[in-house]
Design a protein around this motif. Structure first.
Motif, PDB file in Angstrom:
ATOM      1  N   GLN A 150      35.649  44.554  52.206  1.00  0.00           N
ATOM      2  CA  GLN A 150      34.545  45.119  52.986  1.00  0.00           C
ATOM      3  C   GLN A 150      35.135  45.884  54.161  1.00  0.00           C
ATOM      4  O   GLN A 150      36.018  45.374  54.870  1.00  0.00           O
ATOM      5  CB  GLN A 150      33.609  44.011  53.477  1.00  0.00           C
ATOM      6  N   ALA A 151      34.638  47.087  54.368  1.00  0.00           N
ATOM      7  CA  ALA A 151      35.115  47.939  55.469  1.00  0.00           C
ATOM      8  C   ALA A 151      36.632  48.106  55.416  1.00  0.00           C
ATOM      9  O   ALA A 151      37.323  48.009  56.441  1.00  0.00           O
ATOM     10  CB  ALA A 151      34.680  47.376  56.816  1.00  0.00           C
ATOM     11  N   ASP A 152      37.138  48.339  54.217  1.00  0.00           N
ATOM     12  CA  ASP A 152      38.567  48.560  53.995  1.00  0.00           C
ATOM     13  C   ASP A 152      39.432  47.362  54.407  1.00  0.00           C
ATOM     14  O   ASP A 152      40.616  47.522  54.719  1.00  0.00           O
ATOM     15  CB  ASP A 152      39.045  49.816  54.741  1.00  0.00           C
ATOM     16  N   LYS A 153      38.829  46.204  54.448  1.00  0.00           N
ATOM     17  CA  LYS A 153      39.578  44.988  54.764  1.00  0.00           C
ATOM     18  C   LYS A 153      39.300  43.928  53.705  1.00  0.00           C
ATOM     19  O   LYS A 153      38.266  43.965  53.027  1.00  0.00           O
ATOM     20  CB  LYS A 153      39.210  44.459  56.149  1.00  0.00           C
ATOM     21  N   GLU A 226      39.966  37.166  57.720  1.00  0.00           N
ATOM     22  CA  GLU A 226      40.608  38.346  57.148  1.00  0.00           C
ATOM     23  C   GLU A 226      42.009  38.006  56.654  1.00  0.00           C
ATOM     24  O   GLU A 226      42.761  37.266  57.306  1.00  0.00           O
ATOM     25  CB  GLU A 226      40.690  39.462  58.190  1.00  0.00           C
TER      26      GLU A 226
END
Length: 273
Positions: A150-153, A226
């Protein structure tokens, strides 16, 4: 942490918690005082006011009677019963462990080979802030580690936390007093095994305390968590989390609710004792 490597490892944090609860019970349990000796009062000897006349008897007869009386009054020795050797076979140890929980899944989680040896080595490794898949006492997880993007993470998928629920459920079901009795029974065998892998100055109780403190010192963290991959393993994106010990990072991977239950059980034992 690669998916393949993660799957090959037992959830050592949970194993450690299950086993350490057994050990913590004995370590912090106060020793029972020795029973006081009871001395009965001896009544004073009563001397009769009159003395019966002595009847003369032949010397041989008198000596014979005294000898017979002494023989009859002499207590017979009680035969000693040799203590039964402690049964440390895997089948017996596993059977006694299963009696501590009413969860049917417990039988499927325990490994059948060298349980006591694995348990001692595993606890020692936890105290040294290490994890080894070669000394597991519970079967490996049957589902892989999962993440979502999500959101490049990349973040840990909450579905990964549920993999550990059966282990934590067993831990929560164990009764403290029964754990204490079982550990006390096998403590001599555990000490003997530990002596073979440790330095002369080390004690198993000392290693146990270290392992418990390591697990309880694992920080609480907000969700989601994360992570990132270096093409081989998944790592925590937060440098402070990634710098934690291997047992602590593995405990974090169980998720906040499972970690809370594991810690609560360990604290329950310490506070109760």
């Amino acid at each position: 942490m690669s998916e393949e490597n993660n799957k090959s490892l037992v959830p050592h944090f949970t194993i450690g918690a299950v086993v350490l609860v057994v050990l913590a019970a004995l370590i912090f349990w106060p020793s029972e005082p020795e029973p006081l000796s009871v001395v009965a009062e001896v009544p004073p000897m009563v001397v009769p006011e009159t003395v019966e006349p002595i009847i003369d008897e032949p010397l041989e007869t008198t000596l014979l009677d005294e000898t017979e009386n002494n023989t009859e009054a002499k207590p017979q020795p009680i035969p000693e019963v040799a203590p039964q050797p402690l049964d440390t076979s895997d089948g017996t140890v596993k059977t006694k462990l299963l009696q501590l929980s009413d969860y049917d899944s417990f039988a499927r989680l325990i490994i059948d080979d060298a349980l006591l040896e694995r348990f001692v080595v595993m606890t020692n490794n936890l105290a040294e802030e290490e994890i080894s898949g070669n000394n597991r006492v519970l079967v490996p997880l049957d589902k892989p580690f999962r993440t979502y993007q999500q959101a490049d993470k990349q973040w840990i998928d909450p579905a990964s936390f549920k993999r550990y629920s059966p282990y934590v459920d067993v831990l929560a079901s164990l009764e403290t007093q029964s754990l204490l009795q079982l550990y006390a029974e096998y403590k001599p065998a555990i000490d003997d095994i530990f002596a073979e892998i440790s330095s002369p100055s080390a004690t198993f109780n000392g290693k146990l305390k270290q392992a418990i403190d390591i697990l309880l010192d694992t920080p609480e963290i907000p969700m989601p968590v994360e992570v990132y991959t270096d093409s081989v393993m998944f790592k925590f994106a937060d440098p402070q989390l990634e710098s934690l010990s291997a047992p602590q990072k593995q405990l974090l991977r169980t998720g906040p609710e499972n970690m809370r239950r594991i810690k609560a059980k360990l604290r329950e034992i310490k506070e109760a004792l």
